[in-house]
Motif scaffolding. Structure first.
Motif, short mmCIF file in Angstrom:
data_model
loop_
_atom_site.label_atom_id
_atom_site.label_comp_id
_atom_site.label_asym_id
_atom_site.label_seq_id
_atom_site.Cartn_x
_atom_site.Cartn_y
_atom_site.Cartn_z
N THR A 290 62.14 5.04 4.07
CA THR A 290 62.08 3.49 4.17
C THR A 290 63.06 2.98 3.13
OG1 THR A 290 60.72 3.38 2.22
CG2 THR A 290 59.71 3.66 4.45
N ASP A 291 63.27 1.71 3.13
CA ASP A 291 64.07 1.25 2.31
C ASP A 291 63.92 1.40 0.67
OD1 ASP A 291 65.82 0.41 4.28
OD2 ASP A 291 65.58 -1.74 4.01
N TYR A 292 62.56 1.90 0.27
CA TYR A 292 62.18 1.96 -0.86
C TYR A 292 62.25 3.55 -1.26
CZ TYR A 292 60.82 -2.60 0.96
OH TYR A 292 60.88 -3.56 1.52
N LEU A 293 62.74 3.58 -2.51
CA LEU A 293 62.82 5.02 -2.74
C LEU A 293 61.98 6.15 -2.86
CD1 LEU A 293 65.30 4.57 -5.79
CD2 LEU A 293 65.73 5.81 -3.91
#
Lengths: 539, 248
Positions: free
Chosen positions: B75-78
């Motif tokens: 996702t866009d989150y690490l």
């Protein structure tokens, strides 16, 4: 000592999941950025200034376990990255302050993963890099990020305070499942700008530039001897290693980074004293006297700070040993310990910086580095080190067996305390000379001896703790920091420790039987009791 | 690795918002998280801006680990990855029913991810089926968002009644009130005095709020765009209590 951190090429660090390029000075960063923006659907984030720290313990415990610990300081937060060197996913955590100890990290998962590795050691900054980072995100029509491109201009902080400019890097970090996007960007950079892939992540060239080594320190003593080395030369080399260890731990002791620095410094002093007191007629006694006195002094003056460290480390266990309601009542003891630890530490710093201490070390180093005379009247000086080791280990072992066998259920505690010192001396000798014997056999002996030492150590420790706690109680009363609740809590704690003493004494019998059994005796005999032959001097 | 399933027989109760927001909070605490969007409608995938598509569909996914690895998207989150939804998931039931060991097929997929993740959030479809049974079998806890209405409570009661006792015993059942409109008398009364069903409701209450609805427009977790809102705080409190109840 090895001053080179082992390099790892990028393709072996799969967890870093990135392609990295070096930007030659002939290509302008702006031109490159413009070309990328024209070619791909990129979103440009605001440029950031980051202070990147590679942190680890003094003895590189994380690196040795296969992790890089990278902490990026942004304007108001710290981003922690625990990066596996081989396979596996990196962990990321953002927090508001820089962590030093494991308990500073506000995540149970992180604490669980790091507990066994860091133990009580502090995280120190080994490498600091100032970065100016531009981020371009490759996004699809839904605004989903498919890949991140970081352009990083970096400057490495050097010990002299100057900054060394590192090569500008272009890092392409693919997002799991969207590898193609990163490949497209890499291909473009290679084709249009003829960029070459970086062979290493920045950690390695930075470590090399600073002359760092992950193998520069090991608190476990393992000095390489050759059987035929002359005893006086071999022992000087061993003692020099111990002096180096003392000095390496001084700065951390002065700065009170963690309690292990002082611990390791003191262990080196004890080992030094053990060599000097156990192995005689190697060096002129007259020369040694002042050193023996000097190191005994160092042992004494470092003791009070170490004691405070020990009780502070034990504090959580003390607290949890009490009924829940009583636990907060023990807190004044912690405050007392912290206060006195600080006072003792101040005194310790003064001693380490004192002329007496510095002269002691300098003259000891001069003595150790001066060549041994070819001819000497000292009877053991020219013997082969293997012969010296055999003789002393066998003597120490025999003494331990004799004294241990004389321990009965009714003999005074003092006898057990003395036996602990005898056992410790044997342990030191086995450790000093382990390289002269088959590794697995010596390790097995040390391990069995260690079990016996643990019981003796715990037994002694309990007695010392009881006396110390009673002493703290009196001191707190004098200082006016002892309230009745705290007094009751300390007294209950003392009672609990007293009940453990009996159990430890019983356990001694079992452990001593294990240590003194037939197989152990014959193994000690085989390894160290050589048939009496006329000893030969080594030239 | 802990497996937490957001489940309710009923639809539209806040399962997906719970999965997405709790996974975000959990990831922010430094955990590595996977969200498995089991609902063919693909709402969790939508919130993370990821196409609800698994190459080869559910059949391939159950074949071997490499297919699962292939399907996982960052996702866009690490710290958060997603195993996306796929329209073929509507046939998951049939596939599991035709299998000798339906539950272990599910478990196999998750065991393969053990080293990679600390938490897996299963965003379940609204049903009571072989899929849900398999979910119960592999999960450590069921998070059950429940709207405080008579019918919703009746559904929860039915679920507790008809689910295999053995399964329920090893699972932590954690219902909580969701989409609560405090202006409604019934909502307020039920939240104040939850009915006794042998399970303890989590204390934090997720409100029916515009910032939660905005997730559909923002397509990201509430905490990333309205971190100081009341709803964000409620999700934080919810996660805190879940951790306490499960000793995480």
């Amino acid at each position: 000592m090895n001053y080179q951190i082992h390099s790892q090429t990028l393709n072996t660090i799969s967890s870093l999941q990135m392609n990295e390029f070096l930007l030659p000075t002939s290509i302008s960063k702006t031109v490159l950025e413009e070309a990328l923006v024209t070619q791909f659907s990129l979103h440009e984030d605001a440029p950031r200034t980051i202070q990147r720290n590679y942190r680890d313990t003094f003895d590189w415990r994380l690196y040795k376990k296969g992790f890089l610990f990278q902490v990026d300081k942004h304007s108001h937060s710290y981003e922690l990255n625990l990066i596996p060197l081989d396979i596996g996913r990196r962990r990321v955590l953002t927090m508001q302050s820089q962590p030093t100890y494991i308990e500073d990290i506000p995540s149970k998962i992180w604490q669980q993963q790091l507990q066994g590795v860091l133990d009580i050691r502090a995280l120190m900054s080994h490498i600091t890099i100032s970065l100016r980072q531009n981020t371009l995100r490759y996004v699809d029509k839904d605004g989903k990020t498919l890949s991140r491109i970081y352009i990083e201009e970096a400057r490495l902080s050097q010990p002299n305070g100057r900054l060394k400019t590192l090569e500008t890097r272009i890092r392409i970090v693919p997002i799991t499942g969207y590898g193609k996007s990163s490949e497209q960007i890499s291909k473009f950079l290679k084709k249009e700008f003829k960029l070459k892939a970086a062979k290493q992540v920045p950690f390695y060239p930075s470590a090399k530039a600073l002359g760092l080594s992950v193998n520069n320190y090991n608190s476990q003593l393992s000095h390489p001897f050759s059987a035929k080395d002359r005893t006086d030369r071999a022992l000087k080399a061993l003692l020099l290693t111990l002096l180096d260890t003392m000095e390496v731990n001084e700065q951390g002791t002065v700065e009170d980074v963690d309690s292990e620095f002082l611990h390791d410094l003191r262990v080196s002093v004890r080992r030094t004293r053990s060599v000097l007191s156990q192995i005689k007629h190697i060096f002129p006694q007259r020369s040694l006297q002042r050193f023996e006195g000097g190191f005994s002094w160092v042992g004494q003056i470092t003791g009070p700070t170490r004691d405070m460290h020990v009780y502070l480390l034990k504090f959580d266990n003390y607290q949890s040993a009490l009924p829940k309601k009583m636990q907060p009542h023990l807190l004044p003891l912690k405050e007392f310990l912290i206060r006195h630890q600080k006072l003792e530490h101040e005194k310790l710093i003064a001693v380490i910086k004192s002329n007496r201490y510095q002269v002691l070390k300098q003259s000891w180093r001069t003595f150790l580095t001066s060549p041994c005379p070819e001819k000497t009247s000292l009877e053991n000086a020219t013997k082969a080190i293997s012969e010296t080791a055999d003789t002393h280990i066998w003597q120490a072992y025999s003494k331990l067996i004799k004294r241990g066998s004389a321990i009965t259920a009714s003999c005074p505690d003092e006898k057990l305390h003395k036996l602990r010192i005898v056992a410790k001396k044997l342990r030191y000798l086995l450790e000093f000379f382990q390289s002269l014997y088959p590794k697995s056999r010596i390790k097995s002996l040390i391990s069995t001896l260690k079990k016996l030492q643990d019981v003796l150590g715990d037994f002694q420790d309990l007695s010392v703790q009881i006396d110390a706690l009673k002493g703290f109680e009196i001191q707190m009363k004098e200082e006016g920091s002892l309230n009745p609740d705290t007094e009751a809590a300390i007294e209950l704690l003392v009672q609990q420790l007293q009940s453990h003493i009996k159990a430890q004494r019983k356990l001694f019998e079992t452990r001593f039987v294990e240590f003194s059994d037939k197989n152990m005796r014959s193994e000690f005999k085989l390894l160290f009791k050589k048939s009496p032959t006329k000893s030969q001097a080594v030239k | 690795m802990k497996v937490l399933a957001c489940y309710n027989i009923k639809g539209g109760v806040g399962k997906t918002t719970t999965s997405v927001n709790l996974s975000y909070i959990c990831a922010n605490e430094g955990a590595r998280v996977l969200v498995w969007d089991l609902d063919p409608q693909g709402a969790a995938s939508f919130y993370f801006r990821i196409k609800p598509k698994v190459k080869g569909g559910v059949e391939k996914l159950f074949e071997k680990k490499s297919e699962v690895d292939e399907a996982i998207k960052g996702t866009d989150y690490l710290n958060i990855d997603l195993l996306p939804a796929d329209f073929s998931y509507r046939n998951m039931d049939i596939l599991l029913e035709s299998s000798d060991k339906p539950r272990s097929r599910f478990r196999k997929i998750l065991s393969a991810l053990e080293r990679e993740y600390d938490y897996v959030f299963l965003d379940c479809p609204p049903s009571f089926s072989m899929v849900s049974e398999s979910v119960f079998f592999v999960s450590d806890a069921l998070l059950i968002p429940t709207i405080p209405t008579t019918l919703s409570l009746r559904t929860l009661e039915q679920f507790l009644k008809y689910t295999d006792e053995k399964i329920l015993k090893k699972l932590a059942i954690l219902p909580f009130f969701s989409m609560v409109d405090k202006r409604k008398n019934m909502h307020r009364l039920i939240c104040e005095t939850p009915p006794k069903m042998g399970v303890k409701f989590l204390k934090p209450i997720i409100p029916y709020a515009s910032e939660v609805e905005r997730m559909g427009v923002e397509r990201r977790p509430i905490l990333s765009y309205a971190g100081h809102s009341k709803s964000a705080k409620c999700y934080l409190d919810l996660w805190q209590e879940i951790k306490e109840r499960l000793d995480l």
